[in-house]
Design an enzyme around this catalytic site. Structure first.
Site, PDB file in Angstrom:
ATOM      1  N   LYS A  43       0.808  -1.194   0.000  1.00 15.79           N
ATOM      2  CA  LYS A  43       0.000   0.000   0.000  1.00 15.79           C
ATOM      3  C   LYS A  43       0.854   1.262   0.000  1.00 15.79           C
ATOM      4  CE  LYS A  43      -3.325  -2.397   2.952  1.00 15.79           C
ATOM      5  NZ  LYS A  43      -3.603  -2.677   4.358  1.00 15.79           N
ATOM      6  N   GLY A  44       2.112   1.107   0.370  1.00 13.47           N
ATOM      7  CA  GLY A  44       2.951   2.270   0.654  1.00 13.47           C
ATOM      8  C   GLY A  44       3.120   3.250  -0.491  1.00 13.47           C
ATOM      9  N   GLU A  99       7.532   2.227  -6.399  1.00 12.13           N
ATOM     10  CA  GLU A  99       7.671   1.824  -4.998  1.00 12.13           C
ATOM     11  C   GLU A  99       7.872   3.060  -4.120  1.00 12.13           C
ATOM     12  OE1 GLU A  99       7.283  -0.296  -2.880  1.00 12.13           O
ATOM     13  OE2 GLU A  99       7.988  -2.299  -3.380  1.00 12.13           O
ATOM     14  N   ASP A 100       7.440   2.969  -2.880  1.00 12.66           N
ATOM     15  CA  ASP A 100       7.734   4.053  -1.946  1.00 12.66           C
ATOM     16  C   ASP A 100       9.165   3.952  -1.433  1.00 12.66           C
ATOM     17  OD1 ASP A 100       7.005   1.717  -0.635  1.00 12.66           O
ATOM     18  OD2 ASP A 100       6.145   2.750   1.081  1.00 12.66           O
ATOM     19  N   ASP A 103      14.412  -1.284   0.461  1.00 19.94           N
ATOM     20  CA  ASP A 103      15.166  -1.504   1.698  1.00 19.94           C
ATOM     21  C   ASP A 103      16.164  -2.639   1.436  1.00 19.94           C
ATOM     22  OD1 ASP A 103      15.791  -2.268   4.390  1.00 19.94           O
ATOM     23  OD2 ASP A 103      13.963  -1.342   5.092  1.00 19.94           O
ATOM     24  N   LYS A 131      17.128   2.959   0.806  1.00 23.55           N
ATOM     25  CA  LYS A 131      17.985   2.786   1.993  1.00 23.55           C
ATOM     26  C   LYS A 131      19.118   1.847   1.593  1.00 23.55           C
ATOM     27  CE  LYS A 131      15.011   3.095   6.062  1.00 23.55           C
ATOM     28  NZ  LYS A 131      14.280   2.266   7.046  1.00 23.55           N
ATOM     29  N   PHE A 152      13.763   4.491  11.015  1.00 15.78           N
ATOM     30  CA  PHE A 152      12.381   4.081  10.743  1.00 15.78           C
ATOM     31  C   PHE A 152      11.597   5.288  10.262  1.00 15.78           C
ATOM     32  CE2 PHE A 152       9.779   0.260  11.610  1.00 15.78           C
ATOM     33  CZ  PHE A 152       8.665   0.688  10.910  1.00 15.78           C
ATOM     34  N   ASP A 159       4.269   3.434   6.576  1.00 16.14           N
ATOM     35  CA  ASP A 159       3.571   3.170   7.839  1.00 16.14           C
ATOM     36  C   ASP A 159       4.476   2.532   8.885  1.00 16.14           C
ATOM     37  OD1 ASP A 159       3.771   0.561   6.519  1.00 16.14           O
ATOM     38  OD2 ASP A 159       2.423  -0.121   8.103  1.00 16.14           O
ATOM     39  N   ARG A 165       0.497   6.705   7.676  1.00 16.75           N
ATOM     40  CA  ARG A 165       0.613   6.854   6.214  1.00 16.75           C
ATOM     41  C   ARG A 165       0.124   8.222   5.751  1.00 16.75           C
ATOM     42  NH1 ARG A 165       1.633   1.659   4.048  1.00 16.75           N
ATOM     43  NH2 ARG A 165       0.525  -0.068   5.016  1.00 16.75           N
TER      44      ARG A 165
HETATM   45  C1  PRP Z   1       7.616  -1.815   1.975  1.00 22.73           C
HETATM   46  C2  PRP Z   1       7.855  -1.102   0.650  1.00 22.73           C
HETATM   47  C3  PRP Z   1       8.423  -2.184  -0.217  1.00 22.73           C
HETATM   48  C4  PRP Z   1       9.149  -3.072   0.771  1.00 22.73           C
HETATM   49  C5  PRP Z   1      10.608  -2.756   0.691  1.00 22.73           C
HETATM   50  O1  PRP Z   1       6.383  -2.431   1.945  1.00 22.73           O
HETATM   51  O2  PRP Z   1       6.669  -0.570   0.126  1.00 22.73           O
HETATM   52  O3  PRP Z   1       7.413  -2.895  -0.890  1.00 22.73           O
HETATM   53  O4  PRP Z   1       8.661  -2.768   2.078  1.00 22.73           O
HETATM   54  O5  PRP Z   1      11.332  -3.592   1.563  1.00 22.73           O
HETATM   55  P1  PRP Z   1      12.451  -4.578   1.055  1.00 22.73           P
HETATM   56  O6  PRP Z   1      13.304  -3.838   0.080  1.00 22.73           O
HETATM   57  O7  PRP Z   1      13.218  -4.916   2.319  1.00 22.73           O
HETATM   58  O8  PRP Z   1      11.812  -5.792   0.460  1.00 22.73           O
HETATM   59  P2  PRP Z   1       5.684  -3.031   3.264  1.00 22.73           P
HETATM   60  O9  PRP Z   1       5.992  -4.499   3.372  1.00 22.73           O
HETATM   61  O10 PRP Z   1       6.046  -2.190   4.450  1.00 22.73           O
HETATM   62  O11 PRP Z   1       4.143  -2.900   2.924  1.00 22.73           O
HETATM   63  P3  PRP Z   1       3.274  -1.568   2.647  1.00 22.73           P
HETATM   64  O12 PRP Z   1       3.710  -1.029   1.316  1.00 22.73           O
HETATM   65  O13 PRP Z   1       1.861  -2.056   2.619  1.00 22.73           O
HETATM   66  O14 PRP Z   1       3.542  -0.600   3.765  1.00 22.73           O
END
Ligand code: PRP
Length: 182
Positions: A43-44, A99-100, A103, A131, A152, A159, A165
């Site tokens: 959802k991000g 993507e938001d 990581d 990141k 964080f 979120d 959010r």
């Molecule tokens: C976040 C973000 C990416 C993912 C990145 O989503 O939107 O999809 O984490 O992390 P990574 O590079 O370590 O795989 P999240 O799982 O928090 O779900 P959300 O978008 O619903 O908040």
């Protein structure tokens, strides 16, 4: 303090909007004469995607994908479960995955493999935040908003436990909130 539970604002709404406008110009120039399929990862990404769409000047179609990571972040297996797939195939389409935040890169790697297996005409990635210090697998980000430190972050779609959010700025969450002291 502007918001409860927030240590500080990392990126203001003005900084975000200025960067989004530049990204929109770059993407629009690169895709001139083409039709784009923008895919948001729920959802991000929704807040960023909503702003990015409105600064694109090429024709854009929109779709969404939803995934869920398995395991805790420290022991992630790198396997993601697809909760919602695309409405239509991306075969032959110019795909821009939005993507938001990137990581570890594990989510992006799985989604990219899934989409590339369908044979898009082109595949690029636009991420608002990166990141790099957390990366576990190499991934290519074609359009990046900001490189950020390993804190964080919440707001502008990001979120913690489903909250924050809606904050218009990207903020550093107080440690006590996620370390259980609050
Ligand atoms: C976040 C973000 C990416 C993912 C990145 O989503 O939107 O999809 O984490 O992390 P990574 O590079 O370590 O795989 P999240 O799982 O928090 O779900 P959300 O978008 O619903 O908040």
């Amino acid at each position: 303090m502007l918001y409860p539970d927030i240590e500080r604002v990392l990126l203001t709404r003005q900084q975000i909007q200025e960067r989004v406008a530049v990204l929109g110009e770059e993407i629009s120039a690169d895709y001139r004469g083409k039709e784009l399929l923008a895919i948001g990862v729920l959802k991000g990404s929704v807040v960023f995607l909503a702003d990015l769409l409105r600064v694109l000047t090429v024709p854009v179609e929109l779709d969404f994908i939803a995934v869920s990571s398995y395991g805790s972040s420290s022991t992630s297996s790198g396997v993601v479960r697809f909760l919602k797939d695309l409405d239509k195939s991306v075969t032959g389409r110019e795909v821009l995955l939005v993507e938001d935040i990137v990581d570890t890169g594990l989510t992006l790697k799985c989604i990219a493999e899934h989409l590339l297996s369908q044979g898009p005409a082109g595949f690029k990635v636009c991420a608002l935040l990166d990141k790099p210090s957390r990366r576990k697998v190499p991934v290519k980000i074609d359009y990046l908003g900001f490189s950020v430190p390993d804190r964080f972050l919440v707001g502008y779609g990001l979120d913690y436990a489903g909250r924050y959010r809606n904050l218009p700025d990207i903020c550093v969450l107080q440690r006590e909130v996620y370390e259980g002291g609050k």
